[in-house]
Design a protein around this motif. Sequence first.
Motif, mmCIF file in Angstrom:
data_model
loop_
_atom_site.group_PDB
_atom_site.id
_atom_site.type_symbol
_atom_site.label_atom_id
_atom_site.label_comp_id
_atom_site.label_asym_id
_atom_site.label_seq_id
_atom_site.Cartn_x
_atom_site.Cartn_y
_atom_site.Cartn_z
ATOM 1 N N MET A 1 -2.883 -36.555 -3.020
ATOM 2 C CA MET A 1 -3.392 -36.126 -4.307
ATOM 3 C C MET A 1 -4.789 -36.699 -4.547
ATOM 4 O O MET A 1 -5.650 -36.024 -5.065
ATOM 5 N N LEU A 2 -4.993 -37.922 -4.145
ATOM 6 C CA LEU A 2 -6.279 -38.557 -4.405
ATOM 7 C C LEU A 2 -7.372 -38.087 -3.471
ATOM 8 O O LEU A 2 -8.544 -38.323 -3.735
ATOM 9 N N LEU A 3 -6.998 -37.403 -2.391
ATOM 10 C CA LEU A 3 -7.992 -36.980 -1.415
ATOM 11 C C LEU A 3 -8.973 -35.963 -2.001
ATOM 12 O O LEU A 3 -10.176 -36.075 -1.796
ATOM 13 N N PHE A 4 -8.477 -34.992 -2.736
ATOM 14 C CA PHE A 4 -9.341 -33.926 -3.234
ATOM 15 C C PHE A 4 -9.878 -34.175 -4.637
ATOM 16 O O PHE A 4 -10.725 -33.432 -5.105
ATOM 17 N N MET A 5 -9.423 -35.203 -5.320
ATOM 18 C CA MET A 5 -9.902 -35.478 -6.678
ATOM 19 C C MET A 5 -11.381 -35.867 -6.701
ATOM 20 O O MET A 5 -12.169 -35.242 -7.420
ATOM 21 N N PRO A 6 -11.823 -36.866 -5.925
ATOM 22 C CA PRO A 6 -13.245 -37.211 -5.988
ATOM 23 C C PRO A 6 -14.144 -36.112 -5.423
ATOM 24 O O PRO A 6 -15.238 -35.877 -5.943
ATOM 25 N N ALA A 7 -13.675 -35.429 -4.386
ATOM 26 C CA ALA A 7 -14.488 -34.357 -3.806
ATOM 27 C C ALA A 7 -14.692 -33.229 -4.815
ATOM 28 O O ALA A 7 -15.803 -32.706 -4.971
ATOM 29 N N SER A 8 -13.633 -32.846 -5.525
ATOM 30 C CA SER A 8 -13.747 -31.786 -6.532
ATOM 31 C C SER A 8 -14.593 -32.232 -7.715
ATOM 32 O O SER A 8 -15.394 -31.451 -8.245
ATOM 33 N N PHE A 9 -14.441 -33.479 -8.123
ATOM 34 C CA PHE A 9 -15.232 -34.012 -9.236
ATOM 35 C C PHE A 9 -16.720 -33.957 -8.901
ATOM 36 O O PHE A 9 -17.534 -33.467 -9.692
ATOM 37 N N LEU A 10 -17.083 -34.445 -7.719
ATOM 38 C CA LEU A 10 -18.493 -34.450 -7.320
ATOM 39 C C LEU A 10 -19.026 -33.042 -7.086
ATOM 40 O O LEU A 10 -20.194 -32.765 -7.376
ATOM 41 N N ALA A 11 -18.178 -32.146 -6.566
ATOM 42 C CA ALA A 11 -18.628 -30.767 -6.355
ATOM 43 C C ALA A 11 -18.921 -30.068 -7.675
ATOM 44 O O ALA A 11 -19.882 -29.302 -7.776
ATOM 45 N N VAL A 12 -18.122 -30.342 -8.702
ATOM 46 C CA VAL A 12 -18.389 -29.752 -10.019
ATOM 47 C C VAL A 12 -19.710 -30.278 -10.570
ATOM 48 O O VAL A 12 -20.516 -29.518 -11.118
ATOM 49 N N LEU A 13 -19.950 -31.572 -10.411
ATOM 50 C CA LEU A 13 -21.212 -32.138 -10.905
ATOM 51 C C LEU A 13 -22.407 -31.621 -10.109
ATOM 52 O O LEU A 13 -23.485 -31.412 -10.670
ATOM 53 N N LEU A 14 -22.218 -31.388 -8.810
ATOM 54 C CA LEU A 14 -23.327 -30.930 -7.964
ATOM 55 C C LEU A 14 -23.626 -29.450 -8.151
ATOM 56 O O LEU A 14 -24.777 -29.065 -8.353
ATOM 57 N N PHE A 15 -22.600 -28.611 -8.108
ATOM 58 C CA PHE A 15 -22.815 -27.160 -8.148
ATOM 59 C C PHE A 15 -22.712 -26.566 -9.547
ATOM 60 O O PHE A 15 -23.160 -25.442 -9.765
ATOM 61 N N ARG A 16 -22.080 -27.287 -10.483
ATOM 62 C CA ARG A 16 -21.899 -26.829 -11.869
ATOM 63 C C ARG A 16 -21.148 -25.494 -11.948
ATOM 64 O O ARG A 16 -21.452 -24.640 -12.766
ATOM 65 N N ARG A 17 -20.170 -25.319 -11.064
ATOM 66 C CA ARG A 17 -19.331 -24.124 -11.048
ATOM 67 C C ARG A 17 -17.873 -24.560 -10.895
ATOM 68 O O ARG A 17 -17.350 -24.606 -9.787
ATOM 69 N N PRO A 18 -17.200 -24.870 -12.004
ATOM 70 C CA PRO A 18 -15.841 -25.416 -11.908
ATOM 71 C C PRO A 18 -14.814 -24.463 -11.305
ATOM 72 O O PRO A 18 -13.969 -24.880 -10.518
ATOM 73 N N ILE A 19 -14.868 -23.186 -11.655
ATOM 74 C CA ILE A 19 -13.856 -22.256 -11.157
ATOM 75 C C ILE A 19 -14.039 -22.032 -9.663
ATOM 76 O O ILE A 19 -13.069 -22.027 -8.902
ATOM 77 N N LEU A 20 -15.258 -21.868 -9.227
ATOM 78 C CA LEU A 20 -15.534 -21.698 -7.805
ATOM 79 C C LEU A 20 -15.169 -22.972 -7.037
ATOM 80 O O LEU A 20 -14.636 -22.906 -5.926
ATOM 81 N N THR A 21 -15.402 -24.125 -7.630
ATOM 82 C CA THR A 21 -15.032 -25.393 -6.994
ATOM 83 C C THR A 21 -13.524 -25.508 -6.854
ATOM 84 O O THR A 21 -13.020 -25.929 -5.810
ATOM 85 N N PHE A 22 -12.785 -25.102 -7.884
ATOM 86 C CA PHE A 22 -11.329 -25.156 -7.793
ATOM 87 C C PHE A 22 -10.815 -24.186 -6.730
ATOM 88 O O PHE A 22 -9.904 -24.519 -5.962
ATOM 89 N N SER A 23 -11.403 -23.000 -6.650
ATOM 90 C CA SER A 23 -11.005 -22.052 -5.612
ATOM 91 C C SER A 23 -11.294 -22.612 -4.231
ATOM 92 O O SER A 23 -10.473 -22.496 -3.316
ATOM 93 N N GLY A 24 -12.444 -23.232 -4.081
ATOM 94 C CA GLY A 24 -12.783 -23.844 -2.795
ATOM 95 C C GLY A 24 -11.852 -24.989 -2.451
ATOM 96 O O GLY A 24 -11.451 -25.157 -1.295
ATOM 97 N N SER A 25 -11.453 -25.767 -3.440
ATOM 98 C CA SER A 25 -10.511 -26.862 -3.224
ATOM 99 C C SER A 25 -9.155 -26.325 -2.792
ATOM 100 O O SER A 25 -8.518 -26.870 -1.880
ATOM 101 N N LEU A 26 -8.719 -25.250 -3.409
ATOM 102 C CA LEU A 26 -7.458 -24.617 -3.056
ATOM 103 C C LEU A 26 -7.497 -24.094 -1.618
ATOM 104 O O LEU A 26 -6.574 -24.325 -0.834
ATOM 105 N N ILE A 27 -8.558 -23.425 -1.263
ATOM 106 C CA ILE A 27 -8.697 -22.878 0.092
ATOM 107 C C ILE A 27 -8.794 -24.013 1.112
ATOM 108 O O ILE A 27 -8.188 -23.957 2.184
ATOM 109 N N LEU A 28 -9.524 -25.044 0.786
ATOM 110 C CA LEU A 28 -9.695 -26.164 1.711
ATOM 111 C C LEU A 28 -8.378 -26.910 1.950
ATOM 112 O O LEU A 28 -8.045 -27.244 3.087
#
Length: 149
Positions: free
Chosen positions: A1-28
């Motif tokens: 569970m903790l593996l994808f939490m920091p990666a998703s948090f930083l991706a949202v801050l970097l790309f500013r696209r939460p829905i696309l980040t969540f989709s990418g996290s799901l696919i990954l």
Amino acid sequence: MLLFMPASFLAVLLFRRPILTFSGSLILTCGVELLQSWTDLGRSCSYDDVKANVLGGFLGVLLGTIALWFWKRRSPFTRADALWGVCAGVLGGLILAASFTFTIESVHSEEKSKRQREALKDSLLRMLGCSKPWTICTAKAQPLLSLPA
């Protein structure tokens, strides 16, 4: 569970696209589990791992969205993010669902555990010298160590 939490948090801050980040996290996360099923690295593919990693990705996206909202004081969701995120999620989900269906052999854990219980019960009855579980076993106890008299 903790593996994808920091990666998703930083991706949202970097790309500013939460829905696309969540989709990418799901696919990954599904891709990682699929890769574990294809390779023999000592890891097994598990739906529980997928659920835990998706939960971690969701929590990371949620925290990143809250951080963006506090930082900019406006909603970080846009139409472009929603469109790209939903399309990527649906397409990735279809591809991964087909991959999981054709490459991963399901394990029926209830049936397997029932067979293991039956085998354990049979071996225990054989060890005690009983033929049926409801009969009283009158097997003599054998000493583990015999001492000379």
